[in-house]
Design an enzyme around this catalytic site. Structure first.
Site, PDB file in Angstrom:
ATOM      1  N   ARG A  15       0.909  -0.840   0.040  1.00  0.00           N
ATOM      2  CA  ARG A  15      -0.444  -0.288  -0.097  1.00  0.00           C
ATOM      3  C   ARG A  15       0.843   1.074   0.338  1.00  0.00           C
ATOM      4  NH1 ARG A  15      -0.321   4.976   2.681  1.00  0.00           N
ATOM      5  NH2 ARG A  15      -0.247   3.676   4.389  1.00  0.00           N
ATOM      6  N   HIS A  19       3.144   4.123  -4.308  1.00  0.00           N
ATOM      7  CA  HIS A  19       4.016   5.546  -3.995  1.00  0.00           C
ATOM      8  C   HIS A  19       5.052   5.948  -4.970  1.00  0.00           C
ATOM      9  CE1 HIS A  19       0.560   7.611  -1.630  1.00  0.00           C
ATOM     10  NE2 HIS A  19       0.691   6.923  -0.059  1.00  0.00           N
ATOM     11  N   HIS A 196       3.175   4.354  13.136  1.00  0.00           N
ATOM     12  CA  HIS A 196       3.255   4.098  11.622  1.00  0.00           C
ATOM     13  C   HIS A 196       4.207   5.379  11.003  1.00  0.00           C
ATOM     14  CE1 HIS A 196       2.491   3.634   6.660  1.00  0.00           C
ATOM     15  NE2 HIS A 196       2.335   5.033   7.042  1.00  0.00           N
TER      16      HIS A 196
HETATM   17  C1  LIG Z   1      -2.543   9.009   2.324  1.00  0.00           C
HETATM   18  C2  LIG Z   1      -0.934   8.027   3.129  1.00  0.00           C
HETATM   19  O1  LIG Z   1      -0.075   7.707   2.173  1.00  0.00           O
HETATM   20  C3  LIG Z   1      -1.148   7.288   4.194  1.00  0.00           C
HETATM   21  C4  LIG Z   1      -0.281   7.269   4.928  1.00  0.00           C
HETATM   22  O2  LIG Z   1       0.625   6.452   4.833  1.00  0.00           O
HETATM   23  C5  LIG Z   1       0.514   8.176   5.458  1.00  0.00           C
HETATM   24  O3  LIG Z   1      -0.553   9.306   5.849  1.00  0.00           O
HETATM   25  O4  LIG Z   1       1.475   8.364   6.356  1.00  0.00           O
END
Ligand SMILES: C[C@H](O)CC(=O)C(=O)O
Length: 353
Positions: A15, A19, A196
């Site tokens: 996920r 990016h 995170h």
């Molecule tokens: C949408 C973002 O990529 C979510 C995320 O992992 C973050 O804000 O860090």
């Protein structure tokens, strides 16, 4: 020595790792990643567009596979791991949540800006109706004080969230800040606390370990540290460091190391490092999603990303204004869904800078 404390790791390679790859994972890539991570014993694997289910668009970048195809592929390759989907209210809709569940997701992380947990309520309710485990994910937690995060965490707890994550989206949080935020939430909430971390200041692993020390028991990583901005805490390093510090994860770090090596050969075009754009985002506290989409366009005009950000900051624009102008129109999209006349962020008075 007493019993080792157990910490669960969520791997977000499929996920957040989307990016830098501009959301172009193939089914073969996902099968390889899901089976390796599952074989290593990783309990949660997050799969969806980098900006969550429903994110595939011209605005955020079109993904190669539909979210449902990606989730189904990962589910078919993982025997034990729980497949998790990310959903940003307004980017993803309730139908995206239902589709994710049908494809095999067992967990959803509902991601809102740190002051906007209110937006998560109806998605939490829907998640419970679908019998999904539901976690709240407070993005840009660097922009909120410990007390403000606690207020938002209490809201998530009241919506029935099984966990609340402090999310350092911009990789801007310092070690003391993580300590203060996690410990306050741990003292006052009964639900699980997650962390995170992004690596824009090189602190993703260190901050995650501090979060664990202060009571977080759900922590994120991505293989080889891939992810938005400067990337995330590398899962294989995080697991090895947790073990060295005496925590148990149930994960075999050597399988992860092998997978990270293979990933660099098979999936990612180049290793990720803290280049000037990513470092600028960390210093200024700006989320890294736009680093791979909108911001590269600046180069076309000979502009330097640091000059752009500093000039915007000097003009008094907040991080969310900058994000909006750089391509993060989430607030615009969610505005019509919010029944209250003023946005929760205005109401809470949290400055986003
Ligand atoms: C949408 C973002 O990529 C979510 C995320 O992992 C973050 O804000 O860090």
């Amino acid at each position: 020595m007493g019993t080792k404390r157990f910490v669960q790791v969520l791997d977000a390679t499929m996920r957040d790792g989307c990016h830098p790859l501009l959301h172009q994972y193939t089914a073969e890539n996902l099968s390889f990643l899901a089976s390796s991570l599952d074989q290593a014993g990783t309990p949660y694997l997050e799969v969806s567009h980098g900006d969550g289910v429903g994110g595939s668009s011209l605005h955020f970048g079109k993904s190669l596979l539909l979210d449902a195809e990606a989730i189904d592929t990962a589910r078919a390759s993982a025997r034990k791991a729980r497949i998790t989907a990310l959903l940003l209210p307004g980017v993803g809709r309730l139908t995206d949540l239902e589709t994710a569940k049908l494809a095999g997701a067992q967990v959803v992380r509902v991601a809102t800006l740190a002051a906007e947990a209110d937006l998560a309520q109806r998605y939490m309710k829907a998640a419970h109706a679908l019998e999904l485990e539901a976690f709240g994910f407070l993005m840009l937690s660097s922009a909120a004080s410990p007390e403000q995060l606690l207020e938002q965490g209490k809201k998530l707890e009241s919506y029935g969230a099984n966990a609340v994550y402090i999310v350092d989206s911009a990789g801007a949080m310092t070690i003391d800040e993580v300590r203060a935020k996690v410990s306050l939430l741990r003292q006052h909430l009964s639900i699980r606390i997650g962390f995170h971390g992004h690596n824009n200041l090189g602190l993703a692993i260190g901050n995650t370990l501090i979060a664990v020390e202060e009571g977080a028991d759900l922590v994120d990583g991505c293989l080889a540290g891939f992810g938005a901005g400067a990337g995330n805490a590398p899962t294989e390093v995080l697991v090895a460091a947790l073990h060295k510090m005496g925590y148990e994860t149930g994960i075999d770090a050597s399988i992860l190391l092998q997978a990270a090596d293979e990933m660099l050969l098979k999936v990612m075009p180049r290793p990720q490092y803290i280049e000037k754009g990513a470092l600028s985002l960390g210093i200024m506290g700006i989320r890294g999603n736009s680093l791979f989409t909108t911001l590269p366009l600046l180069g076309k005009y000979g502009a330097d990303v640091r000059d752009l950000f500093s000039s915007l900051v000097i003009r008094g624009l907040s991080a969310s204004d900058i994000e909006r102008s750089a391509g993060g129109a989430i607030e615009e999209r969610t505005k019509n869904m919010n029944p209250s006349p003023s946005s929760p962020r205005q109401a809470s008075g949290i400055p986003f800078h």
